[in-house]
Design an enzyme around this catalytic site. Structure first.
Site, PDB file in Angstrom:
ATOM      1  CG  HIS A  97      -2.328   0.571   0.858  1.00  0.00           C
ATOM      2  ND1 HIS A  97      -3.464   0.313   1.604  1.00  0.00           N
ATOM      3  CD2 HIS A  97      -2.717   1.416  -0.134  1.00  0.00           C
ATOM      4  CE1 HIS A  97      -4.477   0.990   1.074  1.00  0.00           C
ATOM      5  NE2 HIS A  97      -4.061   1.656   0.025  1.00  0.00           N
ATOM      6  CG  ASP A 120      -6.323  -0.651   4.662  1.00  0.00           C
ATOM      7  OD1 ASP A 120      -6.092  -1.685   5.300  1.00  0.00           O
ATOM      8  OD2 ASP A 120      -5.437   0.025   4.096  1.00  0.00           O
ATOM      9  CG  HIS A 122      -4.223  -2.378   8.575  1.00  0.00           C
ATOM     10  ND1 HIS A 122      -4.286  -3.265   7.526  1.00  0.00           N
ATOM     11  CD2 HIS A 122      -3.861  -3.092   9.664  1.00  0.00           C
ATOM     12  CE1 HIS A 122      -3.950  -4.475   7.959  1.00  0.00           C
ATOM     13  NE2 HIS A 122      -3.687  -4.403   9.258  1.00  0.00           N
ATOM     14  CG  ASP A 124      -2.593   1.710   5.493  1.00  0.00           C
ATOM     15  OD1 ASP A 124      -2.224   0.946   6.414  1.00  0.00           O
ATOM     16  OD2 ASP A 124      -2.925   1.289   4.375  1.00  0.00           O
ATOM     17  CG  HIS A 137       2.475  -1.767   4.363  1.00  0.00           C
ATOM     18  ND1 HIS A 137       1.836  -2.987   4.155  1.00  0.00           N
ATOM     19  CD2 HIS A 137       2.958  -1.826   5.625  1.00  0.00           C
ATOM     20  CE1 HIS A 137       1.931  -3.725   5.255  1.00  0.00           C
ATOM     21  NE2 HIS A 137       2.609  -3.059   6.155  1.00  0.00           N
ATOM     22  CG  ASP A 224      -4.903  -3.124   2.270  1.00  0.00           C
ATOM     23  OD1 ASP A 224      -4.911  -4.357   2.086  1.00  0.00           O
ATOM     24  OD2 ASP A 224      -4.117  -2.553   3.051  1.00  0.00           O
ATOM     25  CG  ASP A 226      -5.319  -5.391   4.771  1.00  0.00           C
ATOM     26  OD1 ASP A 226      -6.205  -4.534   4.897  1.00  0.00           O
ATOM     27  OD2 ASP A 226      -4.103  -5.136   4.934  1.00  0.00           O
ATOM     28  CD  GLU A 269      -0.345  -4.274   1.617  1.00  0.00           C
ATOM     29  OE1 GLU A 269       0.128  -5.404   1.841  1.00  0.00           O
ATOM     30  OE2 GLU A 269       0.243  -3.207   1.891  1.00  0.00           O
TER      31      GLU A 269
END
Ligand code: ARG
Ligand code: MN
Ligand code: MN
Ligand code: MN
Length: 297
Positions: A97, A120, A122, A124, A137, A224, A226, A269
């Site tokens: 990312h 995402d 996360h 980030d 990332h 992303d 994930d 990712e």
């Protein structure tokens, strides 16, 4: 309309090897064929060149591979600026990312004000100071807001790339303390998994569309993999349980597509060596189909 694909086999921003094979895995899952069948004029520029970690020094451990990541992102931003000037829709395939730093710099350059959908697990939103890992990332959203190392923040010669009030984060379930702080300070709209469970993805996307399209002239989707549940997308380097389901993620893409707001997208990712029969890349391609208007009926 024209779509221009560009691969960025970047793995310097993450701890795990293998994510550099993401662009190949997504191509192997027939992304170009799908978009062509949907009636688009598709051009694939191939991959940008990315240094191999073994042949470079990691540099500062709280900003690993800063130099190499900066230079790849500079090139990515320049390439995407040309794609935007040609009037094509840029579709970037990652790679970790950290490439969002260059993607967003490139697509935001000619725009007055851009909206951003950040899908995402996360946030980030780390900086060198708050990151628990030093992996870049985990920092691209903060960088795009103008927060972080000057080399990253000033990429492509302007900052910030995006305003906090035009950002939505969708699918968050793993945030570091410094990220929570920044979210509150900047007032960023974060739809956590809790919010998605309570409101339903339909309402989350309706609200998201309002936020990212308010006073903007473009909207970028940074997805992303994930963000999805690891059961549906196991081929990622930093999986977090309890994520967005296959169907919810499709609904999100279909609604964004119907709203007609997106002007660029990236899918990042994907890590084929951690995957099961390339199903994560296949999920990415299925989502890309929905982004570009693929319908069941
Ligand atoms: N928050 C963690 C970190 O800063 C994980 C970031 C994961 N980011 C990603 N793009 N997968 O290292
Ligand atoms: Mn590599
Ligand atoms: Mn993530
Ligand atoms: Mn991410």
């Amino acid at each position: 309309q024209g779509i221009t694909i560009i691969g960025v086999p970047m793995d310097l921003g993450a701890d795990r090897r293998g994510v550099d094979m993401g662009p190949s895995a997504i191509r192997y899952a027939s992304v170009q064929e799908k978009l062509t069948l949907l009636g688009f004029d598709v051009k694939d520029l191939g991959n940008l060149q990315v240094p191999t970690p073994e042949s470079y020094d990691v540099g500062e451990t709280h900003l690993k591979y800063l130099r190499e990541i900066t230079s790849v992102n500079e090139e990515l931003a320049e390439t995407l600026d040309k794609v935007v000037l040609e009037g094509c829709f840029p579709l970037v395939l990652g790679g970790d990312h950290s490439i969002a730093i260059g993607t967003i710099a490139g697509v935001a350059k000619r725009r007055k004000r851009m909206g951003l959908v950040w899908f995402d697990a996360h946030g980030d939103l780390n900086t060198a100071e708050t990151s628990p890992t030093g992996n870049i990332h985990g920092m691209p959203l903060a960088v795009s807001l103008g927060i972080g190392h000057p080399d990253l923040v000033n990429l492509a010669g302007f900052t910030p790339k995006v305003q906090p009030e035009n950002i939505v984060v969708i699918g968050a379930r793993s945030l570091d303390e410094g990220e929570r702080h920044l979210i509150r300070e900047k007032g960023i709209r974060v739809f956590t998994m809790h919010d998605i469970d309570r409101l339903g993805m339909g309402r989350v996307i309706e609200e998201s569309i309002d936020i990212v399209s308010k006073d903007t002239d473009s909207v970028h989707l940074s997805l992303d993999l994930d963000g999805m549940d690891p059961k549906d997308a196991p081929g990622v380097g930093t999986p977090v349980p309890g994520g967005i389901s296959y169907r919810e993620s499709h609904l999100a893409m279909e609604m964004l597509s119907d709203a007609g707001v997106l002007t660029s997208a990236e899918f990042v990712e994907v890590n084929p060596i951690l995957d099961r029969k390339n199903c994560t890349a296949q999920a990415a391609v299925a989502l890309i189909g929905s982004v570009f208007g693929e319908k069941i009926l």
